[in-house]
Design a protein around this motif. Structure first.
Motif, short mmCIF file in Angstrom:
data_model
loop_
_atom_site.label_atom_id
_atom_site.label_comp_id
_atom_site.label_asym_id
_atom_site.label_seq_id
_atom_site.Cartn_x
_atom_site.Cartn_y
_atom_site.Cartn_z
N LEU A 187 0.84 -1.20 0.00
CA LEU A 187 0.00 0.00 0.00
C LEU A 187 0.87 1.25 0.00
N ILE A 188 1.94 1.22 0.79
CA ILE A 188 2.87 2.36 0.84
C ILE A 188 3.53 2.57 -0.52
N ALA A 189 4.00 1.48 -1.13
CA ALA A 189 4.68 1.58 -2.43
C ALA A 189 3.74 2.13 -3.50
N ILE A 190 2.51 1.60 -3.56
CA ILE A 190 1.53 2.07 -4.55
C ILE A 190 1.19 3.55 -4.30
N SER A 191 1.02 3.90 -3.03
CA SER A 191 0.69 5.30 -2.68
C SER A 191 1.78 6.25 -3.15
N TYR A 192 3.03 5.87 -2.94
CA TYR A 192 4.12 6.77 -3.31
C TYR A 192 4.37 6.80 -4.82
N LEU A 193 4.05 5.72 -5.51
CA LEU A 193 4.11 5.77 -6.97
C LEU A 193 3.08 6.76 -7.51
N LEU A 194 1.88 6.73 -6.93
CA LEU A 194 0.84 7.68 -7.33
C LEU A 194 1.21 9.11 -6.94
N PHE B 223 6.70 17.05 -1.99
CA PHE B 223 7.58 15.97 -1.54
C PHE B 223 7.94 16.14 -0.07
N SER B 224 8.08 17.38 0.40
CA SER B 224 8.48 17.62 1.79
C SER B 224 7.45 17.12 2.78
N HIS C 173 7.59 10.76 6.68
CA HIS C 173 6.97 9.44 6.66
C HIS C 173 7.85 8.43 5.94
N LEU C 174 8.48 8.83 4.85
CA LEU C 174 9.37 7.92 4.11
C LEU C 174 10.56 7.49 4.94
N VAL C 175 11.13 8.42 5.69
CA VAL C 175 12.29 8.09 6.54
C VAL C 175 11.88 7.09 7.62
N VAL C 176 10.73 7.33 8.26
CA VAL C 176 10.24 6.44 9.31
C VAL C 176 9.95 5.05 8.74
N VAL C 177 9.32 4.99 7.58
CA VAL C 177 9.02 3.71 6.93
C VAL C 177 10.31 2.96 6.63
N VAL D 55 15.77 2.70 19.14
CA VAL D 55 16.26 3.76 18.27
C VAL D 55 15.13 4.38 17.44
N THR D 56 14.34 3.54 16.77
CA THR D 56 13.26 4.05 15.93
C THR D 56 12.21 4.84 16.73
N PRO D 57 11.75 4.34 17.91
CA PRO D 57 10.83 5.16 18.70
C PRO D 57 11.42 6.50 19.12
N MET D 58 12.74 6.56 19.29
CA MET D 58 13.38 7.83 19.63
C MET D 58 13.43 8.77 18.43
N LEU D 59 13.71 8.22 17.24
CA LEU D 59 13.88 9.04 16.05
C LEU D 59 12.57 9.55 15.47
N ASN D 60 11.49 8.77 15.61
CA ASN D 60 10.23 9.17 14.99
C ASN D 60 9.76 10.57 15.38
N PRO D 61 9.66 10.91 16.68
CA PRO D 61 9.23 12.27 17.01
C PRO D 61 10.21 13.33 16.57
N ILE D 62 11.51 13.00 16.58
CA ILE D 62 12.52 13.96 16.13
C ILE D 62 12.35 14.24 14.64
N ILE D 63 12.15 13.19 13.86
CA ILE D 63 11.99 13.33 12.41
C ILE D 63 10.75 14.16 12.09
N TYR D 64 9.63 13.81 12.75
CA TYR D 64 8.39 14.52 12.44
C TYR D 64 8.39 15.96 12.93
N SER D 65 9.03 16.23 14.06
CA SER D 65 9.03 17.60 14.58
C SER D 65 10.02 18.49 13.87
#
Length: 318
Positions: free
Chosen positions: A213-220, A238-239, A244-248, A281-291
């Motif tokens: 679903l993610i791959a199809i969504s980003y192709l569209l 794109f911004s 979301h792409l980094v987190v995925v 690591v990922t739970p720590m990075l997610n809020p940093i990436i989004y904020s």
């Protein structure tokens, strides 16, 4: 194995990491910083997306659910890891191990589907901006989030109940820092071929359906963005997807190594380090990436702080 050779398992021993002395203290300090950062960052996201009306949109609704899964996931694993590191308390009760495994399955499954829902939301926002409010209405958002959580509950209950009703005998040492399917399954003294087949099929479905679903969504999304005449408009579109792409990428690259390749050549210590990346690591990075990449989140945080300071200033003392 004959039934007479089976013993009732009441507890397991989690080996954890083989660090000693100063290295163990350094590792504990590093994990503590990341754990606290994950808790504070994700808690802030939950709070500001709840109290700020500006962030009452589908994107932040899913982000709030994602932050909740990260908080719960970290809390289900890291405290026990601290007990192993600091106090050498490696024993975990049979029921506690089952509960921890069910939490792991619940939150990993939920996160997979939430990431898919977030990709669909971005695709609707960029490809169908005029119909976005209709497509991503409140009812649909609620059903998508509820479906993600219920999928996790069904997977967790089903496989945890099945695994822990199988007979355990002999060794009770788990070569990991938490109760995960693969190391616990090694202690079972019964035929686990059917369990391994179904858990693999479930893992492929849980990982690949949202990933598709993610791959199809980003192709569209890419196709729609390339139709935008101005480069400024393309960059802006794109911004909105970059975080979301980094987190995925972080989440799927680590979970895929562990769960889609159960018989990989990685050593137990290497598997622990990879598991550490998506449990801490990922739970720590997610809020940093989004904020850091999101002006709306930063502005909302400033508004909340400003309101709190105003209330404090006008609140009569005593």
């Amino acid at each position: 194995m004959k039934p007479g050779n089976q013993t009732v398992t009441t507890h397991f021993l989690l080996l954890g990491f083989s660090f000693h002395g100063q290295m163990q203290l350094l590792f504990f300090t590093l994990i503590s910083i990341m754990f606290l950062t994950a808790l504070i960052g994700n808690s802030l996201i939950v709070v500001i997306t709840t109290i700020d009306p500006v962030l009452h949109t589908p994107m932040y609704y899913f982000l709030r659910n994602l932050a909740l899964t990260e908080i719960c996931y970290s809390l289900s694993i890291v405290p026990k890891m601290f007990m192993i590191l600091l106090l050498e308390r490696k024993m975990i009760l049979f029921t506690a191990c089952a509960l921890q495994l069910s939490c792991v399955l619940l939150f990993v499954t939920c996160e997979c589907f939430l990431l898919g829902a977030m990709a669909y939301d971005r695709q609707a926002a960029i490809c169908h901006p005029l119909h976005y409010a209709t497509i991503m209405n409140r009812d649909r958002c609620f059903r998508m989030a509820l479906g993600s959580w219920l999928s996790g509950v069904s997977v967790a209950l089903g496989f945890t109940t099945w695994l822990f009703t199988l007979p355990f005998c002999g060794r009770n040492t788990i070569d990991h820092f938490f109760c995960d399917v693969s190391p616990v399954l090694k202690l079972v003294c019964a035929d686990t071929a059917m369990f391994q087949l179904l858990i693999f099929i479930a893992t492929v479905v849980i990982v690949m359906v949202p990933f598709s679903l993610i791959a199809i969504s980003y192709l569209l999304i890419i196709h729609a963005v390339l139709q935008i005449p101005s480069s400024v408009g393309q960059r802006r579109a794109f911004s909105t997807c970059a975080a979301h792409l980094v987190v995925v990428s972080l989440f799927y690259s680590t979970t895929g190594i562990i769960h889609l390749r159960p018989k990989s050549s990685l050593s137990p210590n290497m598997k622990k380090m990879v598991s550490l990346s998506y449990t801490v690591v990922t739970p720590m990075l997610n809020p940093i990436i989004y904020s850091l990449r999101n002006q709306e989140v930063k502005q909302s945080l400033r508004r909340c702080i400003y309101k709190e300071l105003q209330m404090t200033a006008f609140c009569p003392s005593g």
